[in-house]
Design a protein around this motif. Sequence first.
Motif, PDB file in Angstrom:
ATOM      1  N   ASP A 295      -1.450   4.677  -7.704  1.00  0.00           N
ATOM      2  CA  ASP A 295      -1.864   5.289  -6.428  1.00  0.00           C
ATOM      3  C   ASP A 295      -2.601   4.289  -5.537  1.00  0.00           C
ATOM      4  O   ASP A 295      -2.433   4.287  -4.313  1.00  0.00           O
ATOM      5  CB  ASP A 295      -2.744   6.513  -6.685  1.00  0.00           C
ATOM      6  CG  ASP A 295      -1.959   7.678  -7.259  1.00  0.00           C
ATOM      7  OD1 ASP A 295      -0.711   7.639  -7.176  1.00  0.00           O
ATOM      8  OD2 ASP A 295      -2.577   8.620  -7.782  1.00  0.00           O
ATOM      9  N   GLU A 296      -3.429   3.465  -6.145  1.00  0.00           N
ATOM     10  CA  GLU A 296      -4.161   2.437  -5.401  1.00  0.00           C
ATOM     11  C   GLU A 296      -3.182   1.469  -4.734  1.00  0.00           C
ATOM     12  O   GLU A 296      -3.340   1.097  -3.562  1.00  0.00           O
ATOM     13  CB  GLU A 296      -5.070   1.694  -6.378  1.00  0.00           C
ATOM     14  CG  GLU A 296      -5.822   0.512  -5.817  1.00  0.00           C
ATOM     15  CD  GLU A 296      -6.581  -0.228  -6.911  1.00  0.00           C
ATOM     16  OE1 GLU A 296      -6.806  -1.437  -6.755  1.00  0.00           O
ATOM     17  OE2 GLU A 296      -6.941   0.407  -7.940  1.00  0.00           O
ATOM     18  N   LEU A 297      -2.142   1.084  -5.453  1.00  0.00           N
ATOM     19  CA  LEU A 297      -1.144   0.147  -4.920  1.00  0.00           C
ATOM     20  C   LEU A 297      -0.338   0.784  -3.788  1.00  0.00           C
ATOM     21  O   LEU A 297      -0.008   0.128  -2.802  1.00  0.00           O
ATOM     22  CB  LEU A 297      -0.223  -0.318  -6.043  1.00  0.00           C
ATOM     23  CG  LEU A 297      -0.901  -1.211  -7.095  1.00  0.00           C
ATOM     24  CD1 LEU A 297      -0.046  -1.319  -8.358  1.00  0.00           C
ATOM     25  CD2 LEU A 297      -1.193  -2.597  -6.534  1.00  0.00           C
ATOM     26  N   ILE A 298      -0.021   2.059  -3.933  1.00  0.00           N
ATOM     27  CA  ILE A 298       0.721   2.763  -2.876  1.00  0.00           C
ATOM     28  C   ILE A 298      -0.090   2.790  -1.584  1.00  0.00           C
ATOM     29  O   ILE A 298       0.434   2.535  -0.496  1.00  0.00           O
ATOM     30  CB  ILE A 298       1.088   4.190  -3.329  1.00  0.00           C
ATOM     31  CG1 ILE A 298       2.146   4.135  -4.439  1.00  0.00           C
ATOM     32  CG2 ILE A 298       1.609   5.018  -2.144  1.00  0.00           C
ATOM     33  CD1 ILE A 298       2.429   5.481  -5.091  1.00  0.00           C
ATOM     34  N   ILE A 299      -1.380   3.083  -1.702  1.00  0.00           N
ATOM     35  CA  ILE A 299      -2.251   3.130  -0.512  1.00  0.00           C
ATOM     36  C   ILE A 299      -2.253   1.778   0.204  1.00  0.00           C
ATOM     37  O   ILE A 299      -2.121   1.703   1.430  1.00  0.00           O
ATOM     38  CB  ILE A 299      -3.679   3.534  -0.924  1.00  0.00           C
ATOM     39  CG1 ILE A 299      -3.714   5.010  -1.341  1.00  0.00           C
ATOM     40  CG2 ILE A 299      -4.672   3.269   0.207  1.00  0.00           C
ATOM     41  CD1 ILE A 299      -5.013   5.442  -2.007  1.00  0.00           C
ATOM     42  N   LEU A 300      -2.390   0.700  -0.556  1.00  0.00           N
ATOM     43  CA  LEU A 300      -2.432  -0.631   0.049  1.00  0.00           C
ATOM     44  C   LEU A 300      -1.069  -1.035   0.610  1.00  0.00           C
ATOM     45  O   LEU A 300      -0.985  -1.659   1.671  1.00  0.00           O
ATOM     46  CB  LEU A 300      -2.921  -1.652  -0.975  1.00  0.00           C
ATOM     47  CG  LEU A 300      -4.359  -1.453  -1.462  1.00  0.00           C
ATOM     48  CD1 LEU A 300      -4.700  -2.448  -2.570  1.00  0.00           C
ATOM     49  CD2 LEU A 300      -5.354  -1.591  -0.320  1.00  0.00           C
ATOM     50  N   CYS A 301      -0.010  -0.645  -0.085  1.00  0.00           N
ATOM     51  CA  CYS A 301       1.335  -0.994   0.382  1.00  0.00           C
ATOM     52  C   CYS A 301       1.690  -0.283   1.690  1.00  0.00           C
ATOM     53  O   CYS A 301       2.500  -0.797   2.470  1.00  0.00           O
ATOM     54  CB  CYS A 301       2.370  -0.685  -0.694  1.00  0.00           C
ATOM     55  SG  CYS A 301       2.441  -1.947  -1.990  1.00  0.00           S
ATOM     56  N   LYS A 302       1.105   0.861   1.932  1.00  0.00           N
ATOM     57  CA  LYS A 302       1.341   1.541   3.212  1.00  0.00           C
ATOM     58  C   LYS A 302       0.809   0.704   4.377  1.00  0.00           C
ATOM     59  O   LYS A 302       1.398   0.683   5.464  1.00  0.00           O
ATOM     60  CB  LYS A 302       0.691   2.928   3.197  1.00  0.00           C
ATOM     61  CG  LYS A 302       1.448   3.938   2.338  1.00  0.00           C
ATOM     62  CD  LYS A 302       0.772   5.303   2.355  1.00  0.00           C
ATOM     63  CE  LYS A 302       1.579   6.304   1.531  1.00  0.00           C
ATOM     64  NZ  LYS A 302       0.938   7.656   1.500  1.00  0.00           N
ATOM     65  N   ILE A 303      -0.288  -0.002   4.141  1.00  0.00           N
ATOM     66  CA  ILE A 303      -0.826  -0.891   5.166  1.00  0.00           C
ATOM     67  C   ILE A 303       0.101  -2.085   5.369  1.00  0.00           C
ATOM     68  O   ILE A 303       0.348  -2.517   6.496  1.00  0.00           O
ATOM     69  CB  ILE A 303      -2.247  -1.358   4.778  1.00  0.00           C
ATOM     70  CG1 ILE A 303      -3.187  -0.157   4.751  1.00  0.00           C
ATOM     71  CG2 ILE A 303      -2.754  -2.434   5.735  1.00  0.00           C
ATOM     72  CD1 ILE A 303      -4.560  -0.461   4.211  1.00  0.00           C
ATOM     73  N   VAL A 304       0.634  -2.611   4.275  1.00  0.00           N
ATOM     74  CA  VAL A 304       1.594  -3.720   4.367  1.00  0.00           C
ATOM     75  C   VAL A 304       2.816  -3.286   5.178  1.00  0.00           C
ATOM     76  O   VAL A 304       3.307  -4.016   6.042  1.00  0.00           O
ATOM     77  CB  VAL A 304       2.016  -4.197   2.970  1.00  0.00           C
ATOM     78  CG1 VAL A 304       3.053  -5.312   3.075  1.00  0.00           C
ATOM     79  CG2 VAL A 304       0.804  -4.688   2.174  1.00  0.00           C
ATOM     80  N   ARG A 305       3.279  -2.066   4.920  1.00  0.00           N
ATOM     81  CA  ARG A 305       4.445  -1.544   5.664  1.00  0.00           C
ATOM     82  C   ARG A 305       4.134  -1.430   7.154  1.00  0.00           C
ATOM     83  O   ARG A 305       4.975  -1.755   8.003  1.00  0.00           O
ATOM     84  CB  ARG A 305       4.834  -0.173   5.111  1.00  0.00           C
ATOM     85  CG  ARG A 305       6.051   0.442   5.806  1.00  0.00           C
ATOM     86  CD  ARG A 305       6.023   1.950   5.701  1.00  0.00           C
ATOM     87  NE  ARG A 305       4.855   2.493   6.384  1.00  0.00           N
ATOM     88  CZ  ARG A 305       4.285   3.662   6.105  1.00  0.00           C
ATOM     89  NH1 ARG A 305       4.748   4.428   5.148  1.00  0.00           N
ATOM     90  NH2 ARG A 305       3.219   4.073   6.784  1.00  0.00           N
ATOM     91  N   GLU A 306       2.931  -0.975   7.487  1.00  0.00           N
ATOM     92  CA  GLU A 306       2.542  -0.830   8.893  1.00  0.00           C
ATOM     93  C   GLU A 306       2.640  -2.157   9.638  1.00  0.00           C
ATOM     94  O   GLU A 306       2.892  -2.182  10.847  1.00  0.00           O
ATOM     95  CB  GLU A 306       1.115  -0.285   8.982  1.00  0.00           C
ATOM     96  CG  GLU A 306       0.974   1.166   8.549  1.00  0.00           C
ATOM     97  CD  GLU A 306      -0.486   1.584   8.417  1.00  0.00           C
ATOM     98  OE1 GLU A 306      -1.371   0.758   8.777  1.00  0.00           O
ATOM     99  OE2 GLU A 306      -0.750   2.709   7.940  1.00  0.00           O
ATOM    100  N   HIS A 307       2.444  -3.265   8.923  1.00  0.00           N
ATOM    101  CA  HIS A 307       2.502  -4.598   9.526  1.00  0.00           C
ATOM    102  C   HIS A 307       3.861  -5.266   9.278  1.00  0.00           C
ATOM    103  O   HIS A 307       4.008  -6.467   9.522  1.00  0.00           O
ATOM    104  CB  HIS A 307       1.381  -5.470   8.961  1.00  0.00           C
ATOM    105  CG  HIS A 307       0.016  -5.082   9.447  1.00  0.00           C
ATOM    106  ND1 HIS A 307      -0.668  -3.978   8.952  1.00  0.00           N
ATOM    107  CD2 HIS A 307      -0.780  -5.621  10.393  1.00  0.00           C
ATOM    108  CE1 HIS A 307      -1.835  -3.882   9.559  1.00  0.00           C
ATOM    109  NE2 HIS A 307      -1.936  -4.858  10.435  1.00  0.00           N
ATOM    110  N   ASN A 308       4.824  -4.465   8.811  1.00  0.00           N
ATOM    111  CA  ASN A 308       6.168  -4.980   8.520  1.00  0.00           C
ATOM    112  C   ASN A 308       6.120  -6.154   7.539  1.00  0.00           C
ATOM    113  O   ASN A 308       6.896  -7.111   7.640  1.00  0.00           O
ATOM    114  CB  ASN A 308       6.881  -5.405   9.811  1.00  0.00           C
ATOM    115  CG  ASN A 308       8.389  -5.543   9.609  1.00  0.00           C
ATOM    116  OD1 ASN A 308       8.981  -4.819   8.809  1.00  0.00           O
ATOM    117  ND2 ASN A 308       8.997  -6.484  10.314  1.00  0.00           N
TER     118      ASN A 308
END
Length: 375
Positions: free
Chosen positions: A46-59
């Motif tokens: 879950d922690e990784l998913i939360i951080l990866c959503k930020i990565v996705r926001e920045h493409n």
Amino acid sequence: MGYEDREPDSSELAKMKQELRDALESGAFGMSSGLVYPPGCYAKTDELIILCKIVREHNGIYATHMRDEGNELETALNETINISKESGVKTQISHIKTWGQKNWWKIDKIENLLKNARAEDIKITCDRYPYTAAATDLDIILPDWVYEGGASKEKTRLEDPLCRERIIKEMEQEGVSEEFWGTIMISSVFNKEQRHYEGKTIAEISNVLKIPSIEFVLDLLYQEDCRVGVIFFNMSEENLARILKWDFVMAGSDSSLRSLKGILNYGKPHPRGYGTFSRIIRKYVNETSILSIEEAIYKMTGLPSQTLGLKYRGLLKEGFFADITIFDQRTISEQATFAIPHNYSTGIKHVLVNGKLTVKNGQHKNIMNGAVLKS
């Protein structure tokens, strides 16, 4: 959080998210995780998913060394696919493999998992080096709880008789046998006094010392402050060739920088640091025809550039940066071996870096024309 085995509290998670945003806005291409290593092994899905959503926001891209590549390979791959699916992030799996002979048969399962995920528009790619041996730190074989608290706590546990007994018992339960120790070669140690171990397998050394291999390993890690590099010879050539052929797999060395002289000339590192790309052409294009020359070059250049989002690089095209290697396909070959790894490849004629001739007739011209690449 250091090497604590726990979930972050709300303030710690907020700090992670802000540091990640700052890095991405400063030009980072994405985020990577080493879930098989401490402290990454303590991160929850879950922690990784939360951080990866930020990565996705920045493409950006999420590159991961999965939690397991052997006995729990399918579970680890399913976690990686789930992280990509739930976050929507582009995901790169570092050096996909089936680790350990008893897991070679899983190649069909991981191929199906990856292809089914991509068919569902989950954006996953992989990379792989062209060798059936892996290189990493020796203490990767220890249970995760041994690392908690950092190297000093790890060393304390290695010295404690009760902890050693628990380590040995858990490793035996995982199926670690005497045969396993014959597949691990010491590549580097920290203390000069023990460098005679470099280039020898753990089984060879323990036989000479007349002590059980696991006892030697725990002693060596303690004496070297847990800084021991090793090479594992435990992968399938058939699986490797098959993986290299997958159209979503690119070539990568998975190596740190090495050199024939200076501070980067030490130990007996994995030869992939010198020979990865020439080996692919020599073995998998010229000799076995697993790949065409066009496929091989694309896996080394265009596909990695496109996956990372590098603009104007990776292709021979007008207006692109002139990063060009000119080689003789008939004679190109890796010269680095596991016994003598510090050797440059043959067949490389000229190299241009950002348009300047850096290597001419196989000789470096002391021209430094590289650049820091940012997203």
